[in-house]
Design an enzyme around this catalytic site. Structure first.
Site, PDB file in Angstrom:
ATOM      1  N   ASP A 167       5.794   2.860  -2.555  1.00 23.80           N
ATOM      2  CA  ASP A 167       5.352   1.472  -2.606  1.00 23.80           C
ATOM      3  C   ASP A 167       3.838   1.352  -2.554  1.00 23.80           C
ATOM      4  O   ASP A 167       3.286   0.312  -2.899  1.00 23.80           O
ATOM      5  CB  ASP A 167       5.986   0.690  -1.450  1.00 23.80           C
ATOM      6  CG  ASP A 167       5.758  -0.805  -1.575  1.00 23.80           C
ATOM      7  OD1 ASP A 167       6.008  -1.343  -2.664  1.00 23.80           O
ATOM      8  OD2 ASP A 167       5.314  -1.432  -0.586  1.00 23.80           O
ATOM      9  N   MET A 248       5.331  -8.521  -0.016  1.00 20.75           N
ATOM     10  CA  MET A 248       4.448  -9.240  -0.932  1.00 20.75           C
ATOM     11  C   MET A 248       3.530  -8.327  -1.736  1.00 20.75           C
ATOM     12  O   MET A 248       2.726  -8.808  -2.528  1.00 20.75           O
ATOM     13  CB  MET A 248       3.584 -10.220  -0.127  1.00 20.75           C
ATOM     14  CG  MET A 248       4.349 -11.378   0.472  1.00 20.75           C
ATOM     15  SD  MET A 248       5.081 -12.445  -0.795  1.00 20.75           S
ATOM     16  CE  MET A 248       3.609 -13.005  -1.649  1.00 20.75           C
ATOM     17  N   ARG A 249       3.666  -6.999  -1.556  1.00 20.76           N
ATOM     18  CA  ARG A 249       2.744  -6.109  -2.262  1.00 20.76           C
ATOM     19  C   ARG A 249       2.903  -6.223  -3.773  1.00 20.76           C
ATOM     20  O   ARG A 249       1.926  -6.134  -4.515  1.00 20.76           O
ATOM     21  CB  ARG A 249       2.950  -4.672  -1.785  1.00 20.76           C
ATOM     22  CG  ARG A 249       1.934  -3.703  -2.390  1.00 20.76           C
ATOM     23  CD  ARG A 249       1.990  -2.337  -1.728  1.00 20.76           C
ATOM     24  NE  ARG A 249       1.366  -2.384  -0.416  1.00 20.76           N
ATOM     25  CZ  ARG A 249       1.981  -2.045   0.705  1.00 20.76           C
ATOM     26  NH1 ARG A 249       3.235  -1.650   0.664  1.00 20.76           N
ATOM     27  NH2 ARG A 249       1.353  -2.089   1.860  1.00 20.76           N
ATOM     28  N   ALA A 250       4.126  -6.420  -4.252  1.00 21.96           N
ATOM     29  CA  ALA A 250       4.332  -6.547  -5.691  1.00 21.96           C
ATOM     30  C   ALA A 250       3.618  -7.766  -6.246  1.00 21.96           C
ATOM     31  O   ALA A 250       2.982  -7.707  -7.310  1.00 21.96           O
ATOM     32  CB  ALA A 250       5.833  -6.618  -5.998  1.00 21.96           C
TER      33      ALA A 250
END
Length: 611
Positions: A167, A248-250
């Site tokens: 990720d 929320m990284r995407a």
């Protein structure tokens, strides 16, 4: 000896998606790097290394560097350590920077990142999260900034990447299996010209390389002025939610990559083509819901043509979405070739069971702890086994010796102790020569991994054997979860092998995934054992202290030959067959593997008696 120059970035044939993803990370390093997943010989490493030659200069007029992290690097080499040369020459304790310090402001490249030892992965995760490398060892206390773009390459056939590190990569590009004929011809010609005169080949592409560097510098300057209208944020949020991404990284990465793509095009604001171009690379390794073919967003990678593209102009890799697992290939089903079957055996599954289509069978809950801790000696799980043992003590003793020998052959050797230079210096108080070296104490608590091979063939559907076996696997997973241990589950049936649970820390609940696994088809036992042996060897190369216990849960109904099966070390064969007159070969399988043999019914009875 003159060093051979790197192959020019613009001279690489094809690969438009990968080229664009790498260039976007140069424009905005905060995207978080690129994971390149593809087969061997697909120019993954060539493009990653070639990127260093086209990096624009920073604000201080320096060109950022590309630093390579070798798989065999030590923790001290990565983070930095005591400068022994300075200590021995001047008697002064000084910090010697490591690879993370050299990579600050540039690129950190890891080839075969999925084979990186867990200790180095943990260090990378800490630094990637904070942007600061803190070293507290050898009497030193030092901290320095370490912000870099992480570029990693991997072959998914060699195993999955830990989800925490997966990720951390902003983008993931999955390459196609092989190029077309025209592209192959173009690649051969380019390689032939480079091998004939590498310096002349590089010089011939120097102007094109310089033009690409200038365009990247202009895109960087333009990046700060790129705007996004409100619908852009709504589109990103809706598509991320539809893909089932966690956290929320995407969303953040998608927004940054789209802005960088707009800057690369020379636009003033983010348009739909920017969002569509980067969507597959943002979601490939984060998606948990299969893509909707009719939904919004394009998976074609439109508008992602990279510079210097030659050849056939085929669409680049990474332009399709994957299910759960993404680049790791966690849930791919691998067909079994005919050479895994017994000589002369029918290629079709045996009996009427094998002719049935896959059938779902829910798990049967059990309080069973599966096996007592440290199960190493064979247990007398049935009266027949006890009687057999008393009648043939010599043969049983020989089998036990074979099992112990197999375990010793497959157990990893203890890692070599690491010198503790600071303790050695303190002990000798500057006196030389040193009388002895002091060593770091070995780490306590070696990691434990439970590898489960679950038979999902059609013969396990009778008497709910598959459901009971699933309950046993869930019981093992719950125990491993409580002990903070790792687990991996492979299912073999339907003439294939499927990764039901990739290697990672045991989840709190595995039932939902297990219940979705159907039963049917034949029993590719040999292929499952061979794949398990390959995985165990690779995992132990990554982590020499790893303890692996393998559980083969099967009814033993197979026609395949058992001779020549590779040993699995600490292994337990759990026979699910419950008939009085056994038609399966569970005990023979255990003997062939040098494994302990247990009856599932006996273990269940033992567990119920304890509750």
């Amino acid at each position: 000896m003159t060093a051979v120059p790197e192959f020019p970035f613009v001279a690489v044939v094809g690969q438009p998606a990968l080229k664009t993803a790498l260039l976007l990370n140069v424009i905005d390093p905060f995207i978080g790097g690129v994971l390149i997943s593809g087969p061997r010989g697909s120019a993954k490493s060539t493009l990653a290394r070639a990127l260093a030659a086209i990096l624009p200069e920073d604000a201080e007029g320096r060109r950022p560097s590309l630093v390579t992290l070798p798989l065999g690097a030590s923790e001290e080499r990565l983070t930095g350590s005591l400068d022994l040369q300075r200590v021995l020459a001047e008697g002064e304790a000084r910090f010697q920077p490591g690879l993370l310090a050299r990579a600050h402001g540039g690129l950190l490249y890891v080839d075969e990142v999925n084979l990186l030892p867990d200790a180095l992965v943990d260090l990378l995760l800490d630094v990637a999260a904070s942007g600061v490398n803190r070293v507290e060892r050898d009497g030193l206390s030092h901290a320095h900034p370490a912000r870099f773009s992480l570029i990693g390459t991997m072959n998914p056939d060699e195993g999955e990447l830990r989800p925490q590190l997966l990720d951390r990569f902003g983008l993931c590009v999955e390459q196609a299996a092989s190029p077309g004929v025209a592209e192959r011809v173009a690649i051969l010609r380019q390689r032939e010209a480079f091998d004939h005169d590498s310096r002349a080949f590089v010089d011939a592409h120097e102007a094109e390389q310089a033009a690409l560097t200038r365009r990247l510098a202009e895109a960087r300057e333009r990046l700060g002025g790129i705007t996004a209208e409100p619908w852009v944020y709504e589109h990103i949020a809706a598509r991320s939610e539809a893909a089932g991404v966690e956290g929320m990284r995407a969303d953040v990465t998608w927004h940054r990559a789209a802005r960088a793509h707009a800057a690369w095009r020379g636009a003033a604001r983010v348009e739909r083509e920017d969002l569509d171009a980067v969507e597959p690379w943002v979601l490939a390794h984060r998606r948990t819901v299969a893509p909707d073919d009719n939904g919004g967003g394009s998976d074609s990678g439109a508008g992602s043509n990279g510079p210097g593209e030659r050849g056939s102009g085929k669409n680049g890799p990474g332009e399709r979405e994957t299910g759960r697992g993404g680049a790791s290939g966690d849930d791919s089903r691998k067909p079994v070739s005919d050479d895994t079957r017994a000589p002369g055996a029918d290629a079709r599954p045996q009996g009427q069971w094998g002719a049935m289509p896959p059938v779902a069978q829910p798990s049967v809950a059990t309080p069973m702890p599966l096996l007592p801790e440290g199960a190493a000696a064979p247990a007398k799980t049935a009266t027949a086994s006890a009687a057999s043992s008393s009648r043939r003590p010599g043969r049983q003793a020989g089998r036990r010796r074979d099992r112990r020998l197999n375990r010793r052959q497959s157990e990893p050797a203890d890692p070599a102790p690491r010198p503790d230079w600071f303790a050695t210096l303190v002990e000798h108080r500057g006196r030389r020569p040193w009388r002895r070296l002091r060593y770091h104490r070995p780490r306590s608590g070696q990691p434990m991994l439970h590898l489960v091979l679950l038979d999902t063939s059609a013969s396990t559907l009778g008497r709910r054997l598959l459901g009971r076996a699933k309950g046993a696997v869930d019981a093992l997973a719950r125990r491993a979860y409580a002990a903070r241990e790792q687990i991996a589950v492979l299912g073999f049936g339907n003439d294939g092998i499927e990764t039901l649970q990739p290697r990672r820390r045991a989840p709190k609940n595995l039932l939902e995934r297990l219940d979705a696994v159907p039963g049917g088809g034949g029993t590719p036992l040999r292929a499952a054992v061979q794949q398990a042996a390959h995985l165990v060897r690779r995992w132990r190369r990554q982590d020499a202290g790893l303890q692996v216990r393998t559980y083969l849960i099967t009814d033993g109904r197979t026609r395949q030959p058992l001779g020549g099966l590779p040993p699995l070390g600490d292994c337990v064969v759990i026979d699910t067959e419950s008939a009085v007159v056994k038609r399966g070969r569970g005990r023979d399988i255990a003997r062939a593997l040098g494994a302990d043999y247990r009856l599932l019914a006996g273990l269940e009875t033992m567990a119920w008696a304890r509750t």
